[in-house]
Design an enzyme around this catalytic site. Structure first.
Site, PDB file in Angstrom:
ATOM      1  CE1 TYR A 113      75.750  41.681  41.527  1.00  0.00           C
ATOM      2  CE2 TYR A 113      77.225  43.332  42.439  1.00  0.00           C
ATOM      3  CZ  TYR A 113      76.192  42.439  42.606  1.00  0.00           C
ATOM      4  OH  TYR A 113      75.596  42.279  43.843  1.00  0.00           O
ATOM      5  CE1 TYR A 207      80.018  39.037  37.902  1.00  0.00           C
ATOM      6  CE2 TYR A 207      78.011  37.809  38.371  1.00  0.00           C
ATOM      7  CZ  TYR A 207      79.031  38.154  37.498  1.00  0.00           C
ATOM      8  OH  TYR A 207      79.068  37.620  36.236  1.00  0.00           O
ATOM      9  CD  GLU A 208      77.742  43.513  46.255  1.00  0.00           C
ATOM     10  OE1 GLU A 208      78.509  44.348  46.780  1.00  0.00           O
ATOM     11  OE2 GLU A 208      76.794  43.841  45.517  1.00  0.00           O
ATOM     12  CD1 TRP A 209      86.085  38.974  48.172  1.00  0.00           C
ATOM     13  CD2 TRP A 209      86.747  38.914  46.035  1.00  0.00           C
ATOM     14  NE1 TRP A 209      87.465  38.863  48.158  1.00  0.00           N
ATOM     15  CE2 TRP A 209      87.892  38.823  46.865  1.00  0.00           C
ATOM     16  CE3 TRP A 209      86.925  38.889  44.661  1.00  0.00           C
ATOM     17  CZ2 TRP A 209      89.180  38.703  46.352  1.00  0.00           C
ATOM     18  CZ3 TRP A 209      88.215  38.796  44.137  1.00  0.00           C
ATOM     19  CH2 TRP A 209      89.323  38.694  44.981  1.00  0.00           C
TER      20      TRP A 209
END
Length: 227
Positions: A113, A207-209
């Protein structure tokens, strides 16, 4: 006609709902998340914020509007100074020493990320970069406000300080500023640039998930045993 941000959120609605429903955030909301998982998350987040802050600093240098320059420069400082203070408070609360933190290796997802954001900062356009930076602001607000709105208040949550940080008015104002900057950039962008902005926003949401998921799994390098 909806602005860029409203449309980008609509396009990623399934992802946003999945973030809220992820076991990490459901357990965080209930106060049942294991300390080990939260410690792992904190270690990864502290490292992520350094890369995030650097990408924000690049956005500040490219911002055509002085107000946006000020916002992104201030956000870079907040990421490195203010949020690290929140982490340090939790490190103390959970008895994490520097040695304990050093023993937690940077996860594949955290490295991926931060590397993605820094790659966009280096090779992407200003509109693409700030579209990639927005989900970290917006999704944290979304999670914090959702948890706060659904709390019963019957029991003390050990993660309340985290929840309050991302559900408060000051953080909401920062999210609004970032959204406004992205919408302004999209208004003057051509179709190719807008398409890249949507792709960057979506990828950062993914990417947050992945970040929440990797923290819940306490993700390790599958190749560690081969070193």
């Amino acid at each position: 006609m909806p602005g860029f941000c409203d449309e980008a959120w609509r396009r990623t609605a399934k992802l946003q709902q999945s973030v809220l429903a992820h076991p990490f955030n459901e357990e965080l909301a209930a106060g049942t998340l294991s300390p080990e998982r939260f410690q792992f998350y904190l270690a990864q987040d502290a490292r992520y914020l350094i890369g995030f802050g650097r990408a924000l600093a690049v956005a500040a240098t490219r911002a055509p509007d002085p107000a946006d320059l000020s916002f992104f420069a201030g956000a870079a400082r907040e990421a490195v100074v203010v949020e690290r203070a929140l982490h340090e408070g939790y490190f103390e609360k959970f008895g994490l020493s520097e040695a304990d933190l050093d023993a937690i290796e940077t996860s594949p997802t955290c490295l991926a990320y931060t590397s993605y954001l820094l790659a966009v900062a280096q090779a992407g356009s200003y509109p693409e970069l700030i579209a990639a930076l927005l989900p970290c602001f917006w999704i944290y607000q979304h999670v914090g406000e959702h948890i706060l709105a659904n709390q019963s208040g019957d029991a003390e949550n050990p993660y309340q300080a985290w929840i309050d940080t991302y559900a408060d008015d000051e953080f909401a104002a920062a999210v609004t500023s970032c959204r406004e900057a992205v919408d302004r950039a999209a208004e003057s962008a051509d179709e190719v640039t807008r398409s890249r902005m949507f792709s960057a926003f979506t990828r950062a949401c993914e990417y947050e998930w992945l970040f929440w998921d990797s923290a819940h799994r306490m993700e390790a390098w599958p190749t560690a045993h081969l070193r």
